[in-house]
Design an enzyme around this catalytic site. Structure first.
Site, short mmCIF file in Angstrom:
data_model
loop_
_atom_site.label_atom_id
_atom_site.label_comp_id
_atom_site.label_asym_id
_atom_site.label_seq_id
_atom_site.Cartn_x
_atom_site.Cartn_y
_atom_site.Cartn_z
N PRO A 1 4.26 -3.69 55.22
CA PRO A 1 3.16 -3.71 54.28
C PRO A 1 2.95 -5.05 53.57
O PRO A 1 3.91 -5.73 53.22
CB PRO A 1 3.55 -2.63 53.25
CG PRO A 1 5.01 -2.43 53.43
CD PRO A 1 5.29 -2.71 54.87
N ASN A 2 1.68 -5.37 53.42
CA ASN A 2 1.20 -6.57 52.69
C ASN A 2 1.42 -7.88 53.44
O ASN A 2 0.99 -8.94 52.97
CB ASN A 2 1.83 -6.66 51.28
CG ASN A 2 1.49 -5.46 50.43
OD1 ASN A 2 0.31 -5.12 50.31
ND2 ASN A 2 2.47 -4.79 49.89
N HIS B 1 13.38 -11.52 57.02
CA HIS B 1 12.65 -11.69 55.77
C HIS B 1 12.34 -13.17 55.58
O HIS B 1 13.21 -14.03 55.82
CB HIS B 1 13.49 -11.20 54.58
CG HIS B 1 13.78 -9.75 54.66
ND1 HIS B 1 12.84 -8.79 54.39
CD2 HIS B 1 14.90 -9.08 55.04
CE1 HIS B 1 13.37 -7.59 54.60
NE2 HIS B 1 14.62 -7.75 55.00
N ARG C 1 -0.93 -14.57 49.56
CA ARG C 1 -0.10 -13.73 48.72
C ARG C 1 1.11 -14.52 48.19
O ARG C 1 1.89 -15.02 49.00
CB ARG C 1 0.36 -12.59 49.62
CG ARG C 1 1.45 -11.77 49.08
CD ARG C 1 2.04 -10.87 50.15
NE ARG C 1 2.99 -10.00 49.49
CZ ARG C 1 4.07 -9.49 50.06
NH1 ARG C 1 4.33 -9.74 51.34
NH2 ARG C 1 4.86 -8.73 49.39
N ARG D 1 16.73 -12.69 44.90
CA ARG D 1 15.54 -12.27 44.14
C ARG D 1 15.88 -11.12 43.18
O ARG D 1 17.02 -10.94 42.82
CB ARG D 1 14.43 -11.93 45.14
CG ARG D 1 14.04 -13.17 45.99
CD ARG D 1 12.85 -12.89 46.87
NE ARG D 1 11.67 -12.56 46.06
CZ ARG D 1 10.56 -12.01 46.58
NH1 ARG D 1 10.49 -11.76 47.87
NH2 ARG D 1 9.53 -11.73 45.80
N GLU E 1 16.31 -7.46 61.83
CA GLU E 1 15.49 -7.45 60.61
C GLU E 1 15.30 -8.88 60.11
O GLU E 1 16.26 -9.66 60.10
CB GLU E 1 16.21 -6.61 59.54
CG GLU E 1 15.52 -6.65 58.18
CD GLU E 1 16.11 -5.63 57.21
OE1 GLU E 1 16.31 -4.46 57.62
OE2 GLU E 1 16.38 -6.00 56.07
N ASN F 1 10.01 -7.01 60.18
CA ASN F 1 10.06 -7.33 58.75
C ASN F 1 9.52 -6.09 58.04
O ASN F 1 8.30 -5.91 57.96
CB ASN F 1 9.21 -8.56 58.43
CG ASN F 1 9.33 -8.93 56.95
OD1 ASN F 1 9.84 -8.16 56.13
ND2 ASN F 1 8.85 -10.12 56.59
N TYR G 1 6.10 -16.96 49.61
CA TYR G 1 5.95 -16.66 51.04
C TYR G 1 5.27 -17.78 51.84
O TYR G 1 5.18 -17.67 53.06
CB TYR G 1 5.18 -15.35 51.23
CG TYR G 1 5.89 -14.17 50.59
CD1 TYR G 1 7.16 -13.79 51.02
CD2 TYR G 1 5.31 -13.46 49.53
CE1 TYR G 1 7.83 -12.72 50.42
CE2 TYR G 1 5.97 -12.38 48.94
CZ TYR G 1 7.22 -12.02 49.39
OH TYR G 1 7.88 -10.97 48.81
N ALA H 1 8.37 -4.39 51.82
CA ALA H 1 8.86 -3.59 50.69
C ALA H 1 9.59 -2.33 51.14
O ALA H 1 10.48 -1.83 50.42
CB ALA H 1 7.70 -3.23 49.77
C1 DQA Z 1 9.87 -9.67 52.37
C2 DQA Z 1 10.74 -9.40 51.13
C3 DQA Z 1 10.41 -8.05 50.51
O1 DQA Z 1 11.21 -7.83 49.35
C4 DQA Z 1 8.96 -7.99 50.10
O2 DQA Z 1 8.63 -6.71 49.63
C5 DQA Z 1 8.02 -8.42 51.19
C6 DQA Z 1 8.40 -9.53 52.06
C7 DQA Z 1 10.10 -11.07 52.96
O3 DQA Z 1 9.72 -11.28 54.11
O4 DQA Z 1 10.62 -11.96 52.28
O5 DQA Z 1 6.92 -7.90 51.29
O6 DQA Z 1 10.23 -8.73 53.38
#
Ligand code: DQA
Length: 145
Positions: free
Chosen positions: A10-11, A100, A18, A107, A98, A74, A23, A77
Site C-alpha cells: 500500500p501507498n 524496505h 510521498r 524509525r 522482503e 515490499n 522514500y 505498512a
Molecule cells: C516501507 C516502510 C513501512 O514502514 C512503510 O509503511 C512503507 C514503506 C519502506 O519501504 O521503507 O509504506 O515498507
C-alpha cells in the site's frame, strides 16, 4: 526463463511524491524499470504488481506457486500489521525476500516489528531503492542455490 513475482504494498504507488525525505524522489515506474533491467542482467523474468488491499496481496501470494520461483515483496505498512500476509508467505511454498526502502529499525517503534519477515528467507531494509535491486539478487540466489 524463471519468473519472479514482485509485489509492492500500500501507498507505494505514491512513491516520488510521498514523504520524499524518507522514500526519495523516484517513482514506482522508475523503480520497476530498474528492476526489469536488473532482471535482464540476471536472466529472470519479472511480473510486477502493486496493491493497496491486504486480501488482494494474500491472493497474489496464494496463487504464486504455479508460475513463480520466488517472490520479492515490499509489504509496506502491512509489514507491521498483517498476520494474513505472513501466513500467506509461510503457506505458499515460494521463497520470499522482503524489502524496505527505509531502515524500519531506525524509525518509529511501531515500524520496528516486521510480522512478515519471519516467514521470509530474509529481509533487505534501509538502502533506498537499492533495497529492491539487492533483494532481487538475493531472490535469484535462492532460486539458483
Ligand atoms: C516501507 C516502510 C513501512 O514502514 C512503510 O509503511 C512503507 C514503506 C519502506 O519501504 O521503507 O509504506 O515498507
Amino acid at each position: 526463463m524463471e519468473k519472479i513475482l514482485v509485489i509492492h504494498g500500500p501507498n507505494l504507488n505514491l512513491l516520488g511524491n510521498r514523504e520524499v525525505n524518507i522514500y526519495g524522489k523516484e517513482s514506482l515506474d522508475s523503480i520497476n524499470a530498474k528492476l526489469k533491467k536488473e532482471a535482464e542482467r540476471l536472466k529472470v523474468k519479472l511480473e510486477i504488481s502493486q496493491s493497496n488491499h491486504e486480501g488482494e496481496i494474500v491472493d497474489l501470494i496464494g496463487s504464486a506457486k504455479k508460475d513463480f520461483k520466488a517472490i520479492l515483496i515490499n509489504p509496506a505498512a502491512y509489514t507491521h500489521t498483517s498476520i494474513a500476509i505472513r501466513d500467506a508467505i509461510a503457506a505458499c511454498g515460494v521463497p520470499t525476500v522482503e524489502v524496505h526502502i527505509s531502515n524500519i529499525y531506525a524509525r518509529e517503534d511501531f515500524r520496528q516489528t516486521s510480522l512478515t519477515a519471519p516467514a521470509c528467507a530474509g529481509q533487505v531494509s534501509g538502502f533506498g531503492i537499492n533495497s529492491y535491486l539487492l533483494g532481487l539478487e538475493a531472490a535469484v540466489g535462492l532460486i539458483r542455490k
